[in-house]
Design a protein around this motif. Structure first.
Motif, PDB file in Angstrom:
ATOM      1  N   GLY A  65       0.774  -1.226   0.000  1.00 34.51           N
ATOM      2  CA  GLY A  65       0.000   0.000   0.000  1.00 34.51           C
ATOM      3  C   GLY A  65       0.808   1.281   0.000  1.00 34.51           C
TER       4      GLY A  65
ATOM      5  N   GLU B  10       0.483   6.443   1.490  1.00 35.01           N
ATOM      6  CA  GLU B  10       0.028   5.061   1.582  1.00 35.01           C
ATOM      7  C   GLU B  10      -1.479   5.030   1.449  1.00 35.01           C
ATOM      8  N   THR B  11      -1.981   3.896   1.041  1.00 36.00           N
ATOM      9  CA  THR B  11      -3.417   3.746   0.881  1.00 36.00           C
ATOM     10  C   THR B  11      -4.049   3.447   2.244  1.00 36.00           C
TER      11      THR B  11
ATOM     12  N   VAL C 237      -1.564  -1.333  -3.970  1.00 33.39           N
ATOM     13  CA  VAL C 237      -1.761  -0.452  -5.120  1.00 33.39           C
ATOM     14  C   VAL C 237      -1.687  -1.332  -6.368  1.00 33.39           C
TER      15      VAL C 237
ATOM     16  N   THR D 248      -6.690   0.685  -6.104  1.00 34.06           N
ATOM     17  CA  THR D 248      -6.549  -0.519  -5.291  1.00 34.06           C
ATOM     18  C   THR D 248      -7.652  -1.466  -5.763  1.00 34.06           C
TER      19      THR D 248
ATOM     20  N   TYR E 147      -8.525   6.451  -6.344  1.00 26.44           N
ATOM     21  CA  TYR E 147      -8.273   7.765  -5.760  1.00 26.44           C
ATOM     22  C   TYR E 147      -7.764   8.689  -6.854  1.00 26.44           C
TER      23      TYR E 147
ATOM     24  N   LEU F 115      -4.412   9.477   1.403  1.00 26.02           N
ATOM     25  CA  LEU F 115      -5.254   9.513   0.213  1.00 26.02           C
ATOM     26  C   LEU F 115      -6.709   9.796   0.545  1.00 26.02           C
ATOM     27  N   ARG F 116      -7.236   9.147   1.552  1.00 27.66           N
ATOM     28  CA  ARG F 116      -8.658   9.301   1.856  1.00 27.66           C
ATOM     29  C   ARG F 116      -8.989  10.722   2.288  1.00 27.66           C
TER      30      ARG F 116
ATOM     31  N   CYS G  48      -7.789  13.362  -1.169  1.00 24.29           N
ATOM     32  CA  CYS G  48      -8.008  13.149  -2.596  1.00 24.29           C
ATOM     33  C   CYS G  48      -9.195  13.965  -3.082  1.00 24.29           C
TER      34      CYS G  48
ATOM     35  N   GLU H 241     -12.837   9.848  -4.332  1.00 23.66           N
ATOM     36  CA  GLU H 241     -12.617   8.452  -3.947  1.00 23.66           C
ATOM     37  C   GLU H 241     -13.799   7.670  -4.484  1.00 23.66           C
TER      38      GLU H 241
END
Length: 128
Positions: A39, A59-60, A66, A88, A93, A112-113, A116, A119
């Motif tokens: 990730g 990182e995710t 990823v 993912t 994203y 990212l969450r 972004c 999503e």
């Protein structure tokens, strides 16, 4: 011209799943955005065919692997923006910013969450 692969020694502990090149010529790439099975998003700088630097740039959520990364330059009224797509198995994203990959990624260091632009939950058999 014969192309020869190069072992990336700084990547040794990572299992890489995806790559997107920025600022490429026929013989070399200056920046490569890499996505890992754990990730992580890594920015690899290359100079003269040699690894110059590796930075963990994000990182995710939940350390999801990823599966793909893409760079898309989009023309708008005031110029161009760079969109970075990070996929993912469960989400897509979309990050956007200036035309510099490093600047776009620097804006999104909160994760990212949280940062972004969009999503998108992926639905369907096996979530892709």
């Amino acid at each position: 011209q014969k192309l020869k692969g190069t072992l990336l020694t700084r990547m040794k502990p990572q299992v890489l799943e995806a790559a997107a090149w920025n600022q490429c010529t026929e013989t070399s790439a200056k920046e490569v955005l890499l996505g890992s099975a754990s990730g992580n998003l890594l920015l690899l700088s290359i100079d003269g065919g040699k690894e110059k630097a590796v930075k963990n740039v994000g990182e995710t959520p939940d350390k999801q692997a990823v599966t793909d990364v893409r760079l898309v330059s989009v023309s708008i009224r005031d110029g161009e923006v760079l969109c970075i797509l990070v996929a993912t198995r469960q989400h897509l994203y979309v990050l956007r910013g200036s035309t510099s990959m490093e600047e776009v990624l620097a804006k999104h260091t909160a994760g990212l969450r949280k940062s972004c632009v969009m999503e998108i939950p992926l639905e369907g058999p096996g979530n892709l």
